[in-house]
Design a protein around this motif. Structure first.
Motif, mmCIF file in Angstrom:
data_model
loop_
_atom_site.group_PDB
_atom_site.id
_atom_site.type_symbol
_atom_site.label_atom_id
_atom_site.label_comp_id
_atom_site.label_asym_id
_atom_site.label_seq_id
_atom_site.Cartn_x
_atom_site.Cartn_y
_atom_site.Cartn_z
ATOM 1 N N SER A 70 -7.751 45.619 -9.966
ATOM 2 C CA SER A 70 -6.851 45.960 -8.852
ATOM 3 C C SER A 70 -6.140 44.748 -8.272
ATOM 4 O O SER A 70 -5.073 44.876 -7.672
ATOM 5 N N ASP A 79 -0.461 48.894 -10.249
ATOM 6 C CA ASP A 79 -0.923 49.762 -9.171
ATOM 7 C C ASP A 79 0.126 49.876 -8.063
ATOM 8 O O ASP A 79 0.413 50.971 -7.553
ATOM 9 N N SER A 85 -3.703 52.817 -11.950
ATOM 10 C CA SER A 85 -4.938 52.065 -11.743
ATOM 11 C C SER A 85 -5.816 52.215 -12.982
ATOM 12 O O SER A 85 -6.074 53.337 -13.427
#
Length: 227
Positions: A70, A79, A85
């Motif tokens: 992330s 993302d 993701s």
């Protein structure tokens, strides 16, 4: 087989299929470049392609986590800009499986490309066929056994991937828990032997079937080679 077992099997098949579906075009492009061109850094590219086979899978998984996590250099933009993701998701498991299977996709296709009789391609060109027409009518049919063999072998590798997957996406039931991870989980519980054995038999059967199919396709490729 319980519903949970079937869920694990279907998730594993989906992850392996998606991994090969997306890795195959890139692997073909790399195989073509390695087979048809000479350029500075070719050995370095070959070494980079082979790295997933020689690096510990946990290291590969850690590198994927660094790049595609992330907060990773690639994961954060994916993302933020596209809402994609990968860490701790089944899509991340597919990425890990595709990376680990990549060298097994490239090698059979590279050998197939290197063994094509270039004279047949040139003959098609002299008869008026353009590059694309010659590729799709002459080159690609000769490459199909090698492409399919590589895809099947890569699929078997993706289906059994463990180290990179558990490092990158963890072992989340229903999301990232593939056959290998489920077997590992069952073997860690006192009463999990029978469930683990069932999944081991399924995993072994699928892998053996894929390897046999790959070998059969490779023999067909060898039979079609000139000389």
């Amino acid at each position: 087989m319980s519903a949970a077992d079937w869920g694990i099997i279907m998730l594993s098949l989906r992850i392996a299929f998606v991994a090969i579906l997306f890795a195959l075009p890139l692997a073909f492009a790399v195989a073509w470049v390695l087979a048809r061109y000479s350029f500075p850094g070719k050995s370095l590219l070959q070494a980079f392609v082979t790295m997933p086979l020689v690096l510990p899978p946990v290291v590969t998984g850690y590198l994927l986590l660094v790049w595609f996590g992330s907060r990773g250099a690639l994961g954060a933009p994916l993302d933020e800009w596209f809402g994609i993701s990968l860490a701790f998701r089944w899509t991340g498991a597919a990425l890990a499986a595709g990376v680990m299977a990549f060298p097994l996709l490239v090698r059979p296709m590279r050998l197939s490309i290197e063994n094509i009789d270039r004279g047949l391609e040139e003959a098609a060109r002299t008869l008026g066929a353009g590059r694309l027409v010659a590729f799709f009518t002459v080159t690609l049919p000769m490459l199909l056994p090698g492409i399919i063999a590589g895809a099947v072998l890569g699929f078997a590798k993706a289906l059994g991937e463990f180290g990179a997957t558990i490092t990158f996406v963890s072992n989340i039931p229903g999301e990232t828990q593939t056959l290998s991870l489920a077997i590992y989980s069952f073997l860690q519980t006192p009463a999990g032997d029978s469930a683990a054995i069932k999944l081991i038999l399924v995993s072994a059967s699928l892998s053996v079937a894929a390897v046999i199919l790959s070998e059969w396709l490779q023999r067909r490729l060898d039979a079609r080679r000139p000389g």
